[in-house]
Design a protein around this motif. Structure first.
Motif, PDB file in Angstrom:
ATOM      1  N   ARG A   1     126.890  56.967  13.745  1.00  0.00           N
ATOM      2  CA  ARG A   1     126.406  57.602  15.053  1.00  0.00           C
ATOM      3  C   ARG A   1     125.057  57.019  15.649  1.00  0.00           C
ATOM      4  NH1 ARG A   1     129.132  62.063  12.623  1.00  0.00           N
ATOM      5  NH2 ARG A   1     130.555  62.907  13.867  1.00  0.00           N
ATOM      6  N   THR A   2     124.370  56.218  14.767  1.00  0.00           N
ATOM      7  CA  THR A   2     122.944  56.017  15.165  1.00  0.00           C
ATOM      8  C   THR A   2     122.782  54.636  15.004  1.00  0.00           C
ATOM      9  OG1 THR A   2     122.193  56.181  12.916  1.00  0.00           O
ATOM     10  CG2 THR A   2     121.955  58.025  14.375  1.00  0.00           C
ATOM     11  N   THR A   3     123.629  53.716  14.352  1.00  0.00           N
ATOM     12  CA  THR A   3     123.672  52.166  14.206  1.00  0.00           C
ATOM     13  C   THR A   3     124.907  51.649  14.377  1.00  0.00           C
ATOM     14  OG1 THR A   3     121.987  52.641  12.170  1.00  0.00           O
ATOM     15  CG2 THR A   3     123.020  50.524  12.427  1.00  0.00           C
ATOM     16  N   PRO A   4     124.895  50.569  15.246  1.00  0.00           N
ATOM     17  CA  PRO A   4     126.117  49.853  15.572  1.00  0.00           C
ATOM     18  C   PRO A   4     126.479  48.871  14.403  1.00  0.00           C
ATOM     19  CG  PRO A   4     123.949  48.784  16.664  1.00  0.00           C
ATOM     20  CD  PRO A   4     123.595  50.120  16.002  1.00  0.00           C
ATOM     21  N   TYR A   5     127.727  48.989  14.112  1.00  0.00           N
ATOM     22  CA  TYR A   5     128.340  48.013  13.263  1.00  0.00           C
ATOM     23  C   TYR A   5     129.506  47.058  13.786  1.00  0.00           C
ATOM     24  CZ  TYR A   5     125.553  50.408   9.912  1.00  0.00           C
ATOM     25  OH  TYR A   5     124.498  50.928   9.143  1.00  0.00           O
ATOM     26  N   ASP A   6     130.004  46.021  13.288  1.00  0.00           N
ATOM     27  CA  ASP A   6     131.426  45.323  13.700  1.00  0.00           C
ATOM     28  C   ASP A   6     132.278  45.642  12.956  1.00  0.00           C
ATOM     29  OD1 ASP A   6     129.841  43.702  15.796  1.00  0.00           O
ATOM     30  OD2 ASP A   6     128.854  42.752  14.163  1.00  0.00           O
ATOM     31  N   VAL A   7     132.008  46.035  11.511  1.00  0.00           N
ATOM     32  CA  VAL A   7     133.124  46.297  10.647  1.00  0.00           C
ATOM     33  C   VAL A   7     132.797  47.256   9.603  1.00  0.00           C
ATOM     34  CG1 VAL A   7     134.608  44.913   8.957  1.00  0.00           C
ATOM     35  CG2 VAL A   7     133.763  43.643  10.817  1.00  0.00           C
ATOM     36  N   VAL A   8     133.649  47.911   9.316  1.00  0.00           N
ATOM     37  CA  VAL A   8     133.440  49.100   8.445  1.00  0.00           C
ATOM     38  C   VAL A   8     134.414  48.709   7.084  1.00  0.00           C
ATOM     39  CG1 VAL A   8     133.744  51.407   7.337  1.00  0.00           C
ATOM     40  CG2 VAL A   8     132.800  50.899   9.749  1.00  0.00           C
ATOM     41  N   LEU A   9     134.079  48.338   5.802  1.00  0.00           N
ATOM     42  CA  LEU A   9     134.640  48.280   4.747  1.00  0.00           C
ATOM     43  C   LEU A   9     135.048  49.661   4.165  1.00  0.00           C
ATOM     44  CD1 LEU A   9     133.466  44.907   3.224  1.00  0.00           C
ATOM     45  CD2 LEU A   9     135.312  45.366   4.860  1.00  0.00           C
ATOM     46  N   LEU A  10     135.992  50.285   4.022  1.00  0.00           N
ATOM     47  CA  LEU A  10     136.003  51.725   3.890  1.00  0.00           C
ATOM     48  C   LEU A  10     137.121  51.844   2.443  1.00  0.00           C
ATOM     49  CD1 LEU A  10     135.745  54.799   4.466  1.00  0.00           C
ATOM     50  CD2 LEU A  10     137.614  54.512   6.107  1.00  0.00           C
ATOM     51  N   ASP A  11     136.606  52.458   1.511  1.00  0.00           N
ATOM     52  CA  ASP A  11     137.268  52.663   0.256  1.00  0.00           C
ATOM     53  C   ASP A  11     138.127  53.867   0.667  1.00  0.00           C
ATOM     54  OD1 ASP A  11     138.207  52.464  -2.497  1.00  0.00           O
ATOM     55  OD2 ASP A  11     136.829  54.188  -2.916  1.00  0.00           O
ATOM     56  N   ILE A  12     139.546  53.772   0.227  1.00  0.00           N
ATOM     57  CA  ILE A  12     140.296  54.929   0.319  1.00  0.00           C
ATOM     58  C   ILE A  12     140.060  56.262  -0.555  1.00  0.00           C
ATOM     59  CG2 ILE A  12     142.097  54.295  -1.238  1.00  0.00           C
ATOM     60  CD1 ILE A  12     144.167  54.981   1.175  1.00  0.00           C
ATOM     61  N   ASN A  13     139.685  55.860  -1.877  1.00  0.00           N
ATOM     62  CA  ASN A  13     139.364  56.910  -2.605  1.00  0.00           C
ATOM     63  C   ASN A  13     137.881  57.387  -2.728  1.00  0.00           C
ATOM     64  OD1 ASN A  13     141.943  56.961  -3.586  1.00  0.00           O
ATOM     65  ND2 ASN A  13     141.664  55.256  -4.827  1.00  0.00           N
ATOM     66  N   LEU A  14     137.594  58.162  -1.724  1.00  0.00           N
ATOM     67  CA  LEU A  14     136.134  58.657  -1.484  1.00  0.00           C
ATOM     68  C   LEU A  14     136.317  60.282  -1.989  1.00  0.00           C
ATOM     69  CD1 LEU A  14     134.956  57.219   1.765  1.00  0.00           C
ATOM     70  CD2 LEU A  14     134.200  56.536  -0.562  1.00  0.00           C
ATOM     71  N   PRO A  15     135.107  60.530  -2.734  1.00  0.00           N
ATOM     72  CA  PRO A  15     134.879  62.129  -2.978  1.00  0.00           C
ATOM     73  C   PRO A  15     134.742  62.758  -1.531  1.00  0.00           C
ATOM     74  CG  PRO A  15     133.064  60.843  -3.478  1.00  0.00           C
ATOM     75  CD  PRO A  15     133.867  59.956  -3.104  1.00  0.00           C
ATOM     76  N   GLY A  16     134.844  64.309  -1.595  1.00  0.00           N
ATOM     77  CA  GLY A  16     134.965  64.824  -0.512  1.00  0.00           C
ATOM     78  C   GLY A  16     135.590  64.471   0.686  1.00  0.00           C
ATOM     79  N   LEU A  17     134.884  63.968   1.751  1.00  0.00           N
ATOM     80  CA  LEU A  17     135.790  63.742   2.969  1.00  0.00           C
ATOM     81  C   LEU A  17     136.534  62.399   2.603  1.00  0.00           C
ATOM     82  CD1 LEU A  17     136.371  64.518   5.797  1.00  0.00           C
ATOM     83  CD2 LEU A  17     134.712  62.741   6.416  1.00  0.00           C
TER      84      LEU A  17
END
Length: 258
Positions: A56-72
């Motif tokens: 929300r505060t920093t622009p990124y081109d790509v997010v590498l996102l692990d599918i198995n995260l705690p919480g959300l």
């Protein structure tokens, strides 16, 4: 951040900014070091909540996102990121190798997925390919798309192959345009049906297959062994990129007969 420089060599040009989202600190650190060495700016987040906060505060081109995260979890994080930043590239990192899990990731809004363990060359090839696609799409939605000897002109709604005009129905054109505009990406049946026909067609997979078969008859030299309009088994379809990546996981794409 300043990209890490290998010894006895100058720093590579910056290729893009990446947010690494994984609850495993050792995975984040390994990706951080390697990607910075290759010329990417990187930041890290250890949870879905943190990822949403920083994007929300920093622009990124790509997010590498692990599918198995705690919480959300990764899937819900992906959905919220996609709503928040429709144009950002999201690559899902997953240890789950079932087709259902891959479909869930793509339907949540991921652009692509990489199964752990993965080779860093495969990951960086996917990242670079996704960045190229993003830049191409942002240039103009009416730009002529040329892949191999297939040329699609969105403004004129015309398709040519090797210089010969191909007559398509309006829906065939819309389907081909969507696939070519997202060339190289696996697009699920549900996403294609929703994009071209609307949400009420979300379960009409056989309906989609009929249109794909018709398209193949018109754009492929050998519809039974397609070169362009490929099937991702049990997931959906993808249109080949200008240059097929040698780093794609073997066996993930086949040339089907339907």
């Amino acid at each position: 951040m300043t990209p890490h420089s290998p010894s006895n060599s100058s720093a590579p040009p910056v290729q893009g900014s990446i947010l690494i989202v994984d609850d495993d600190a050792s995975v984040r650190r390994a990706l951080h070091i390697t990607l910075r060495t290759l010329g990417f700016r990187t930041s890290e987040a250890s949870s879905g909540e943190e990822a949403l906060a920083v994007t929300r505060t920093t622009p990124y081109d790509v997010v590498l996102l692990d599918i198995n995260l705690p919480g959300l979890d990764g899937l819900e994080t992906c959905r919220q990121l996609r709503r928040l930043l429709p144009r950002i590239v999201i690559l899902m990192l997953t240890v789950r190798d079932s087709e259902d899990d891959k479909v869930q990731a793509l339907d949540a809004g991921a652009d692509d997925y990489v199964t752990k363990p993965f080779h860093i060359r495969e990951l960086t090839a996917r990242v670079r390919s996704s960045l190229r696609r993003m830049q191409t799409v942002e240039d103009t939605s009416n730009a002529v798309i040329c892949i191999g000897d297939v040329q699609l002109d969105p403004a004129r709604r015309e398709v040519n192959k090797a210089g010969s005009f191909i007559r398509l129905t309006p829906k065939e054109f819309d389907l081909l345009h969507y696939l070519m505009a997202h060339a190289g990406l696996p697009i699920t049946h549900a996403r294609l049906l929703n994009a071209i026909w609307g949400p009420e067609y979300g379960n009409e997979v056989e309906y989609l297959r009929t249109f794909v078969r018709q398209l193949r008859k018109k754009i492929e030299d050998d519809p039974g062994n397609p070169k362009y309009l490929l099937t991702d088994v049990q997931i959906g379809y993808r249109f080949r990129e200008s240059e097929l990546s040698a780093t794609r996981a073997s066996g993930s794409v086949k040339n089907p007969k339907d």
